[in-house]
Design a protein around this motif. Sequence first.
Motif, PDB file in Angstrom:
ATOM      1  N   ILE A 158       0.827  -1.217   0.000  1.00  0.00           N
ATOM      2  CA  ILE A 158       0.000   0.000   0.000  1.00  0.00           C
ATOM      3  C   ILE A 158       0.861   1.269   0.000  1.00  0.00           C
ATOM      4  O   ILE A 158       0.357   2.373   0.155  1.00  0.00           O
ATOM      5  N   LYS A 159       2.178   1.078  -0.148  1.00  0.00           N
ATOM      6  CA  LYS A 159       3.141   2.178  -0.356  1.00  0.00           C
ATOM      7  C   LYS A 159       3.343   3.105   0.842  1.00  0.00           C
ATOM      8  O   LYS A 159       4.029   4.119   0.719  1.00  0.00           O
ATOM      9  N   THR A 160       2.766   2.789   1.990  1.00  0.00           N
ATOM     10  CA  THR A 160       2.952   3.666   3.156  1.00  0.00           C
ATOM     11  C   THR A 160       4.102   3.196   4.049  1.00  0.00           C
ATOM     12  O   THR A 160       4.765   4.004   4.686  1.00  0.00           O
ATOM     13  N   HIS A 161       4.295   1.897   4.141  1.00  0.00           N
ATOM     14  CA  HIS A 161       5.325   1.270   4.986  1.00  0.00           C
ATOM     15  C   HIS A 161       5.211   1.736   6.437  1.00  0.00           C
ATOM     16  O   HIS A 161       6.205   1.870   7.150  1.00  0.00           O
ATOM     17  N   GLU A 162       3.973   1.982   6.850  1.00  0.00           N
ATOM     18  CA  GLU A 162       3.735   2.525   8.186  1.00  0.00           C
ATOM     19  C   GLU A 162       4.145   1.561   9.290  1.00  0.00           C
ATOM     20  O   GLU A 162       4.488   1.989  10.403  1.00  0.00           O
ATOM     21  N   CYS A 163       4.142   0.273   9.015  1.00  0.00           N
ATOM     22  CA  CYS A 163       4.490  -0.724  10.040  1.00  0.00           C
ATOM     23  C   CYS A 163       5.916  -0.526  10.551  1.00  0.00           C
ATOM     24  O   CYS A 163       6.199  -0.770  11.727  1.00  0.00           O
ATOM     25  N   MET A 164       6.817  -0.075   9.676  1.00  0.00           N
ATOM     26  CA  MET A 164       8.194   0.200  10.083  1.00  0.00           C
ATOM     27  C   MET A 164       8.434   1.685  10.307  1.00  0.00           C
ATOM     28  O   MET A 164       9.168   2.088  11.206  1.00  0.00           O
ATOM     29  N   LYS A 165       7.774   2.516   9.503  1.00  0.00           N
ATOM     30  CA  LYS A 165       7.960   3.973   9.603  1.00  0.00           C
ATOM     31  C   LYS A 165       7.480   4.503  10.952  1.00  0.00           C
ATOM     32  O   LYS A 165       8.024   5.490  11.483  1.00  0.00           O
TER      33      LYS A 165
END
Length: 311
Positions: free
Chosen positions: A285-292
């Motif tokens: 989903i291009k957000t990479h929020e899990c790591m960001k």
Amino acid sequence: MRILIEVPTWLGDSVMSTPAIEEIIKIYPDAKIVFFGSFVSTEALKSHPNCEQIKIDESKKSKCRLLWLRKTAQTLGTFDLAFSFRSSFTSKVFLWFLNAKQKFQYKKNTYNGHQVQKYATFVSKALNVILEPQSLKLYQIPHLYNRSTLGINPGATYGSAKRWYPEEFAKVAEHFAKDYDIVIFGGPNEQEIANEVEKLISNAHVTNLAGKTSITELIEKIAGLNLFITNDSGPMHCAAAYKVPTVALFGPTIYTETSQWENPNGYLISHDLDCAPCMKRICPIKTHECMKSIKAQEVITLLENHLSLDR
């Protein structure tokens, strides 16, 4: 007693198979083992005291993979037992070619629990015994550093989705730089991100070992660390084998299956987002929020808490 063990392809999986391998040795303490598999995995296990030989699986490089497997199986001699910790079709064929009295192959998606438990259950059923997997076990001798040392492992072979951010690694390193030397680890394909981390760290003694160590050296140097920060990766499991105080960062992968096994000094950070675990190599989903969304201060706090308890 001769036993062939085909080890998993990835470094981390191979390390997670070691409790099951140790249980085999407990039952057959005088057994001579031939380890068969990828270069990385066989290198990690070649220091085992029961190792008679390692044989690297180079079948992919041959013109005819099945012919290579047949010829190799014939050259390895006879075995009392053969275990494959891989569930692939080629592993099934290799076992079929092998001259062994009893043969057992791991079947993926058959067992439950942590990957260490899955491998132990496989061996339990093969030998008809009850096994309780103990700690991970590697036989490389820990490196002796001249000063307290913090290790950083910013890469992850599986893909970019598992990787934390260089600037966050650098912030943690700078926080501890007064009291710790910094060592950056990584494979040949992880030099770029390791170099990024190195450039962002100031006022610290930094050694960048990415792409500069053998597998044996990698394990030895991780084993001698005082602190370690890592993504979900093979080096993370190497650290667990030596009970190195570690903060492991998880985003897209299933930490209940691949987190550090029995490391009392191991800490895990995962924000358990709704989209995780996606198990994708690149964020879909291009957000990479899990790591960001994981920040350096979270890691610093965990390591400082460990150090306060250790004093």
